[in-house]
Design a protein around this motif. Sequence first.
Motif, PDB file in Angstrom:
ATOM      1  N   ALA A   1      -7.003   0.674  -1.095  1.00  0.00           N
ATOM      2  CA  ALA A   1      -6.503  -0.522  -0.412  1.00  0.00           C
ATOM      3  C   ALA A   1      -7.020  -0.657   1.005  1.00  0.00           C
ATOM      4  CB  ALA A   1      -4.975  -0.508  -0.402  1.00  0.00           C
ATOM      5  N   GLN A   2      -7.411   0.447   1.619  1.00  0.00           N
ATOM      6  CA  GLN A   2      -7.935   0.444   2.983  1.00  0.00           C
ATOM      7  C   GLN A   2      -9.178   1.320   3.012  1.00  0.00           C
ATOM      8  OE1 GLN A   2      -4.586   2.028   5.091  1.00  0.00           O
ATOM      9  NE2 GLN A   2      -3.363   0.164   4.902  1.00  0.00           N
ATOM     10  N   SER A   3     -10.187   0.893   3.755  1.00  0.00           N
ATOM     11  CA  SER A   3     -11.417   1.665   3.836  1.00  0.00           C
ATOM     12  C   SER A   3     -11.141   3.034   4.457  1.00  0.00           C
ATOM     13  CB  SER A   3     -12.458   0.918   4.665  1.00  0.00           C
ATOM     14  OG  SER A   3     -12.771  -0.326   4.063  1.00  0.00           O
TER      15      SER A   3
ATOM     16  N   THR B   1     -18.313   5.038   5.529  1.00  0.00           N
ATOM     17  CA  THR B   1     -17.068   4.538   4.935  1.00  0.00           C
ATOM     18  C   THR B   1     -17.228   4.241   3.452  1.00  0.00           C
ATOM     19  OG1 THR B   1     -17.589   2.241   5.504  1.00  0.00           O
ATOM     20  CG2 THR B   1     -16.296   3.517   7.097  1.00  0.00           C
TER      21      THR B   1
ATOM     22  N   THR C   1       0.468   5.832  -0.228  1.00  0.00           N
ATOM     23  CA  THR C   1      -0.458   6.958  -0.077  1.00  0.00           C
ATOM     24  C   THR C   1      -0.251   7.936  -1.218  1.00  0.00           C
ATOM     25  OG1 THR C   1      -0.460   6.732   2.335  1.00  0.00           O
ATOM     26  CG2 THR C   1      -1.215   8.833   1.428  1.00  0.00           C
TER      27      THR C   1
ATOM     28  N   PRO D   1      -5.073   5.766   0.705  1.00  0.00           N
ATOM     29  CA  PRO D   1      -4.244   4.567   0.741  1.00  0.00           C
ATOM     30  C   PRO D   1      -4.616   3.664  -0.436  1.00  0.00           C
ATOM     31  CG  PRO D   1      -6.042   4.349   2.309  1.00  0.00           C
ATOM     32  CD  PRO D   1      -6.206   5.701   1.659  1.00  0.00           C
TER      33      PRO D   1
ATOM     34  N   ALA E   1     -12.900  -0.792   1.017  1.00  0.00           N
ATOM     35  CA  ALA E   1     -11.841  -1.314   0.161  1.00  0.00           C
ATOM     36  C   ALA E   1     -11.986  -2.831   0.058  1.00  0.00           C
ATOM     37  CB  ALA E   1     -10.481  -0.951   0.755  1.00  0.00           C
TER      38      ALA E   1
ATOM     39  N   VAL F   1       0.851  -1.198   0.000  1.00  0.00           N
ATOM     40  CA  VAL F   1       0.000   0.000   0.000  1.00  0.00           C
ATOM     41  C   VAL F   1       0.883   1.243   0.000  1.00  0.00           C
ATOM     42  CG1 VAL F   1      -1.780   1.263   1.275  1.00  0.00           C
ATOM     43  CG2 VAL F   1      -1.806  -1.251   1.232  1.00  0.00           C
TER      44      VAL F   1
ATOM     45  N   THR G   1      -3.277   0.621  -3.505  1.00  0.00           N
ATOM     46  CA  THR G   1      -2.313  -0.418  -3.842  1.00  0.00           C
ATOM     47  C   THR G   1      -1.339   0.112  -4.885  1.00  0.00           C
ATOM     48  OG1 THR G   1      -4.051  -2.064  -3.500  1.00  0.00           O
ATOM     49  CG2 THR G   1      -2.049  -2.804  -4.594  1.00  0.00           C
TER      50      THR G   1
END
Length: 390
Positions: free
Chosen positions: A34-36, A141, A22, A165, A144, A20, A167
């Motif tokens: 990649a992240q919620s 939210t 940013t 965030p 992801a 991951v 991938t």
Amino acid sequence: MISVDSALAHLFDLVTPLEVETVPLRAGSGRVLAQSVAATRDQPPFAASAMDGYAVRSGDVTPGASLTVIGEAAAGHRFEGRIGAGQAVRIFTGAPMPADTDRVVIQEDVTVSGPVITLGDAVDTGPHVRPAAADFAAGTTMAAPRMLRPHDIALLAAMNIADLPVTRRPEIAIIATGDELVMPGETPGPDQIIASNSFGLAALVEAHGAHARLLPIARDSAGCLETAFDLAKGSDLIITIGGASVGDHDLVGPVAESMGMKRSFYKIAMRPGKPLMAGRMGDAVMIGLPGNPVSAMVCGHVFILPVVRAMLGLKAAPAPVFAATLGADLPANGPRAHYMRATISNGIATPATSQDSALLGVLARADVLLIRPSNDGPRQSGDAVACMHM
């Protein structure tokens, strides 16, 4: 030979999602979340007018009523006072509703005379108010993994999320092989052709979230191939084009294995695309594609794109298929699954007359791949068939 499904299963076993990183919101379109992430505020953050008109209390709205306008509210500029009985505030779309008001009377339903408005005999039912948090509330939210589209970026901006965030993009090295190839723009010799597959595959993977590196054409010698594989180091996926069969000049497999490639499989029961190999080469996945232009591009859709999606952390799954109506009679299919180039109109898929795997013009005119299972019996126009988009 193994089936297409078995080949995909082997390929997914070779793949793990990438790390991951940013990125700023502005760079998020086309990336995989990649992240919620969660909204930091309500949207809208206040009850807002949905129309130009007058903010009033519902109890004051009767046909013919006269109200005194005591102020104005515009987008970005709320009316700070309080509103009493028989009063109104001039309001514009997007402005916060003044305290104690719960309805907007549209400007078309009033007559204005100085500071006084008179409601018409037929006032619409309203209320023309967008409640606070009508779109989303703080804490809502975006889940992801998700390939971010332009309207997702708009939503994330409204959620007040400035950094994402995502991938990391897969780095894909593409190696075209063969003494017969020259680059577009060069003058080919009498026995040479233009390298086309590598450009098509690069465009394909970059349209789906990867970054492609086009390496120099590798000639038909072990030394040239070794140099190409050295240049490909650091990639997440190495794609070779051509030289994957078993002829005297097909050196990709032996050279790759001499450099540490652990083969997972070789040959797939499909057409076009039978001579395909795959394995791991150091830290990279390696896929050796056939050299025929259509074969390489079809395998790009059937195998490469699902691998790219898996690397991006999306679901490891075959390319989606959909049902269509067959637009022409077809004879029985042989022992290999056939991915036929076809056009589709009004849900009717009509395969091209020629399915020669060297004809890029046919591929360029096609909309879909019409999938014939192995040993599929004769089909008649009007039958249901499976297709996948290209």
